[in-house]
Design a protein around this motif. Structure first.
Motif, short mmCIF file in Angstrom:
data_model
loop_
_atom_site.label_atom_id
_atom_site.label_comp_id
_atom_site.label_asym_id
_atom_site.label_seq_id
_atom_site.Cartn_x
_atom_site.Cartn_y
_atom_site.Cartn_z
N ALA A 208 32.13 11.81 3.00
CA ALA A 208 32.86 13.12 2.25
C ALA A 208 33.08 14.26 3.37
CB ALA A 208 31.64 13.53 1.10
N ASP A 209 32.17 14.49 4.25
CA ASP A 209 32.34 15.53 5.38
C ASP A 209 33.30 14.86 6.55
OD1 ASP A 209 30.67 17.23 3.70
OD2 ASP A 209 28.97 16.44 4.67
N ALA A 210 33.05 13.73 6.77
CA ALA A 210 33.60 13.08 8.10
C ALA A 210 34.52 11.69 8.01
CB ALA A 210 32.64 13.17 8.96
N PRO A 211 35.30 11.75 7.02
CA PRO A 211 36.08 10.46 6.56
C PRO A 211 36.38 9.57 7.83
CG PRO A 211 37.55 12.09 6.30
CD PRO A 211 36.16 12.90 6.73
N ASP A 212 36.22 9.83 9.10
CA ASP A 212 36.60 9.01 9.97
C ASP A 212 35.18 8.39 11.02
OD1 ASP A 212 39.35 9.07 9.56
OD2 ASP A 212 39.71 10.46 11.46
N THR A 213 34.31 8.41 10.22
CA THR A 213 33.02 8.20 10.57
C THR A 213 32.78 6.62 10.65
OG1 THR A 213 31.88 10.07 9.94
CG2 THR A 213 30.41 8.44 10.31
N VAL A 214 33.19 5.94 11.58
CA VAL A 214 33.25 4.27 11.60
C VAL A 214 31.95 3.81 11.12
CG1 VAL A 214 33.40 2.27 13.00
CG2 VAL A 214 35.01 4.20 13.62
N ALA A 215 30.77 4.30 11.51
CA ALA A 215 29.67 3.59 11.33
C ALA A 215 29.33 3.65 9.95
CB ALA A 215 28.53 4.48 11.99
N ALA A 216 29.74 4.81 8.97
CA ALA A 216 29.60 4.81 7.71
C ALA A 216 30.30 3.70 6.97
CB ALA A 216 29.86 6.07 7.17
N TRP A 217 31.62 3.66 7.31
CA TRP A 217 32.51 2.32 6.80
C TRP A 217 32.04 1.23 6.89
CZ3 TRP A 217 35.54 3.79 2.98
CH2 TRP A 217 36.19 4.86 3.06
N TYR A 218 31.38 0.79 8.44
CA TYR A 218 30.97 -0.47 8.57
C TYR A 218 29.51 -0.63 7.86
CZ TYR A 218 28.64 -4.04 11.39
OH TYR A 218 28.20 -5.39 11.73
N GLY A 219 28.90 0.40 7.53
CA GLY A 219 27.58 0.24 6.80
C GLY A 219 27.74 0.00 5.42
N LEU A 220 28.63 0.55 5.01
CA LEU A 220 29.32 0.13 3.29
C LEU A 220 29.77 -1.34 3.36
CD1 LEU A 220 31.16 3.38 2.36
CD2 LEU A 220 28.72 2.41 1.22
N ALA A 243 44.75 4.44 18.07
CA ALA A 243 44.75 3.73 19.49
C ALA A 243 43.71 4.37 20.24
CB ALA A 243 45.94 4.02 20.15
N ASP A 244 42.85 5.24 19.93
CA ASP A 244 42.25 6.05 20.81
C ASP A 244 40.66 5.49 20.58
OD1 ASP A 244 41.98 7.19 18.17
OD2 ASP A 244 41.30 9.18 19.12
N LEU A 245 40.31 4.66 19.88
CA LEU A 245 39.03 3.94 19.27
C LEU A 245 38.62 3.33 20.70
CD1 LEU A 245 39.34 2.92 15.86
CD2 LEU A 245 38.29 4.96 16.59
N PRO A 246 36.87 3.64 21.06
CA PRO A 246 36.50 2.70 22.06
C PRO A 246 36.19 1.17 21.26
CG PRO A 246 34.94 4.29 21.21
CD PRO A 246 36.24 4.57 20.50
N ASP A 247 36.06 0.45 22.28
CA ASP A 247 35.85 -0.86 21.78
C ASP A 247 34.91 -0.99 20.65
OD1 ASP A 247 38.01 -1.87 23.27
OD2 ASP A 247 36.76 -2.88 24.87
N HIS A 248 33.73 -0.60 20.77
CA HIS A 248 32.65 -0.85 19.87
C HIS A 248 33.14 -0.26 18.61
CE1 HIS A 248 29.07 0.11 17.61
NE2 HIS A 248 28.24 -1.00 18.16
N ALA A 249 33.88 0.77 18.69
CA ALA A 249 34.14 1.44 17.31
C ALA A 249 35.17 0.68 16.64
CB ALA A 249 34.67 2.84 17.37
N ARG A 250 36.27 0.14 17.50
CA ARG A 250 37.44 -0.67 17.10
C ARG A 250 36.93 -1.97 16.57
NH1 ARG A 250 42.25 -0.41 17.03
NH2 ARG A 250 42.29 1.39 18.35
N ALA A 251 35.71 -2.64 17.20
CA ALA A 251 35.39 -3.86 16.50
C ALA A 251 34.71 -3.57 15.34
CB ALA A 251 34.39 -4.58 17.56
N SER A 252 33.82 -2.71 15.30
CA SER A 252 33.23 -2.09 14.00
C SER A 252 34.20 -2.19 12.79
CB SER A 252 32.29 -1.02 14.22
OG SER A 252 31.38 -1.14 15.33
#
Length: 554
Positions: A208-220, A243-252
């Motif tokens: 809700a505060d940071a919709p681009d948080t990769v870890a939250a989407w991955y957790g869900l 296009a600017d995501l590092p590999d860990h975030a891109r894979a997640s």
């Protein structure tokens, strides 16, 4: 010990192995941290910082050269000791690292950075009680530094005290509600404790505060039934397209998007996303399938014809083995529900013992197996029993679900001849597809490539066939498909094999409230489902994997 000699000898890049924890918290030199260098000469400061920079970029030759020179100038300065300890950890000399950090802590007993480094080094040797105590000291010394509390929560989680970890995180969030890492960690603890609604609420609050948080989407996405609607899928797609995501975030986010497509019945769209996510993360895995296969063959050959040890040492120990996603968590949960069982989870005691013995003998396992006598195996078995004594808590049966314990089954039969082994089996295609759909927290490099997955399955299957031929009475194969089709029959059989009286609670294993630190944390809290197959949903995309699994390995 004269570490300069070891530095000088260990001069190849191959001695630098990736650490389990990042190095940024180890060497935070900057203008506000320069006082840490007090007492060092100008030349020593330069050498320290050059060695630190080289260590960060994994330049082994430069790191070791500068460290050797620094040792000649300032061998006992706490910052030198921390550097030497970091090098020792990367070289696999964990006990040396601990000794160096203890020396640094004696010189700076209130230095939370030193204490934190020592805690992580101890945890690598499974000494969680001491590590947790050190991190509690850090929290008490610097209560405003929430990094200490987050590290403490992580350590408590690794020690399987998940409720305590959640309590620490709630305290942090009471002080700093907007601290995203703490809220993500709290969501994860809720997941492990089976509190799915609470986990979803925490992840949604972050988004809700940071919709681009990769870890939250991955957790869900890791929930058994990801709660994604069309708006969620669109949001994940937008994030995945960046296009600017590092590999860990891109894979997640790739794994999350694949799960989102699956949740919406779009398996044809999910597969290419899975392929891309796996390929991205595979680049960061230090995995050599041919080398692993050779190691498996060497290990089974080393114990060929070797009988089990004498006696009942290790009676009541049950080692649950199997590939990831093969049903091992359910088997452990069934046993853990029994009142006479203490479940140890995915422990690292055995690999640690084997590694320490290899270090002592200065030869890799299994090269020293032929030279180990009955007294050596008994000593190693007693070492294991001592490490688990507190966790066993006097229960009749103790389970150890270490992921690679199958590789050491021959050694275990010498160390702990009274132990039993449960070989968890699931349809090979389903097992491998389940692995391919997942980004694991641990380094499981074989899981991100179809060829590696098939090869690893064949290695496991061949090894277990070898062990069964030698020790059939000590090994019980449990088919996931048979277990789910006839739970009562196979649970009774499992309990009997473990010398446990039947108890109805094992049939109701899903009612247990124990924390589960695996991806099956939700699954083990539900009654068994008779049909969990999903490979067919991918149609022709899995044909190649099916063929590799059916083929005989070279």
């Amino acid at each position: 010990m004269d570490y300069s000699v070891q530095f000088a000898l260990a001069d190849g890049p191959e001695v630098m192995h990736p650490p389990r924890h990042g190095l940024m918290h180890v060497f935070p030199y900057g203008p506000h941290m320069i006082e840490r260098l007090d007492g060092l000469s100008g030349m020593a400061c330069q050498l320290l910082q050059e060695a630190t920079a080289a260590l960060q970029r994994r330049d082994a030759a430069t790191t070791l050269q500068r460290a050797t020179a620094l040792h000649a100038l300032a061998p006992k300065h706490p910052e030198s000791l921390r550097l030497f300890a970091a090098i020792a950890r990367l070289q696999g000399r964990a006990e040396d690292a601990i000794a160096l950090l203890r020396e640094a802590a004696a010189a700076r007993p209130a230095d939370t950075l030193v204490l934190g480094n020592l805690a992580h080094a101890l945890a690598e040797r499974n000494r969680f009680d001491e590590a947790i105590g050190l991190l509690r000291r850090c929290v008490a010394a610097e209560p405003a530094n929430h990094g200490h509390a987050l590290a403490l929560a992580q350590m408590l989680e690794r020690a399987d005290d998940i409720e305590a970890a959640a309590a620490v995180l709630r305290d942090v969030l009471d002080q700093r509600p907007a601290l995203v890492p703490a809220r993500l960690a709290l969501a994860r603890t809720h997941f492990m404790l089976g509190r799915t609604d609470e986990a979803i609420a925490q992840y949604r609050r972050v988004l809700a505060d940071a919709p681009d948080t990769v870890a939250a989407w991955y957790g869900l996405s890791n929930l058994r039934e990801p709660p994604f609607d069309d708006d969620d899928v669109a949001a994940i797609e937008r994030l995945h397209a960046r296009a600017d995501l590092p590999d860990h975030a891109r894979a997640s986010i790739g794994f999350a998007l694949a799960r989102a497509y699956e949740a919406r019945g779009r398996h044809a769209d999910a597969w290419p996303v899975l392929e891309s996510a796996n390929a991205t993360w595979r680049k960061h895995q230090h995995w050599d399938g041919a080398k692993m296969s050779g190691h498996v063959r060497a290990t089974t050959a080393a114990f060929a014809g070797m009988p089990a040890g004498d006696g009942e040492r290790g009676a009541g120990l049950v080692f649950i083995v199997g590939l990831p996603r093969s049903g091992s968590s359910i088997v452990e949960q069934i046993l853990a529900a029994h009142p006479e069982v203490s479940a140890g989870g995915e422990r690292l005691d055995l690999p640690t013992i084997i590694r320490e013995e290899s270090e002592r003998r200065e030869r890799d396992f299994p090269a020293w197996v032929a030279d180990a006598g009955d007294a050596d195996w008994a000593r190693l078995g007693d070492d294991y029993l001592g490490r688990i004594d507190t966790a066993r808590a006097g229960r009749r049966v103790f389970t150890d679900k270490g992921l690679l314990n199958w590789l050491y089954l021959g050694a275990l039969r010498r160390m702990l001849p009274g132990a039993r082994f449960v070989d968890c089996r699931r349809d090979p295609l389903e097992t491998c597809i389940a692995c391919y759909r997942q980004m694991f927290a641990r380094d499981l490099g074989f899981a991100y490539d179809i060829d590696d997955l098939a090869r690893f399955w064949h290695d496991y299957d061949a090894a277990m066939g070898h062990w069964r031929a030698l020790h059939d009475g000590a090994i019980l194969a449990v088919s996931h498909e048979q277990l789910t089709a006839a739970p009562d029959q196979h649970i009774r059989r499992l309990l009997e094999f473990c010398s446990l009286p039947f108890d109805e609670r094992s049939l109701r294993f899903h009612e247990s409230t124990r924390g589960v630190r695996t991806l099956s944390a939700e699954q083990v809290r539900e009654p068994l489902r008779a049909n969990t197959a999903r490979a067919y949903l991918y149609g022709h995309h899995v044909d190649r994997l099916r063929a590799l699994l059916a083929a005989r390995p070279d």
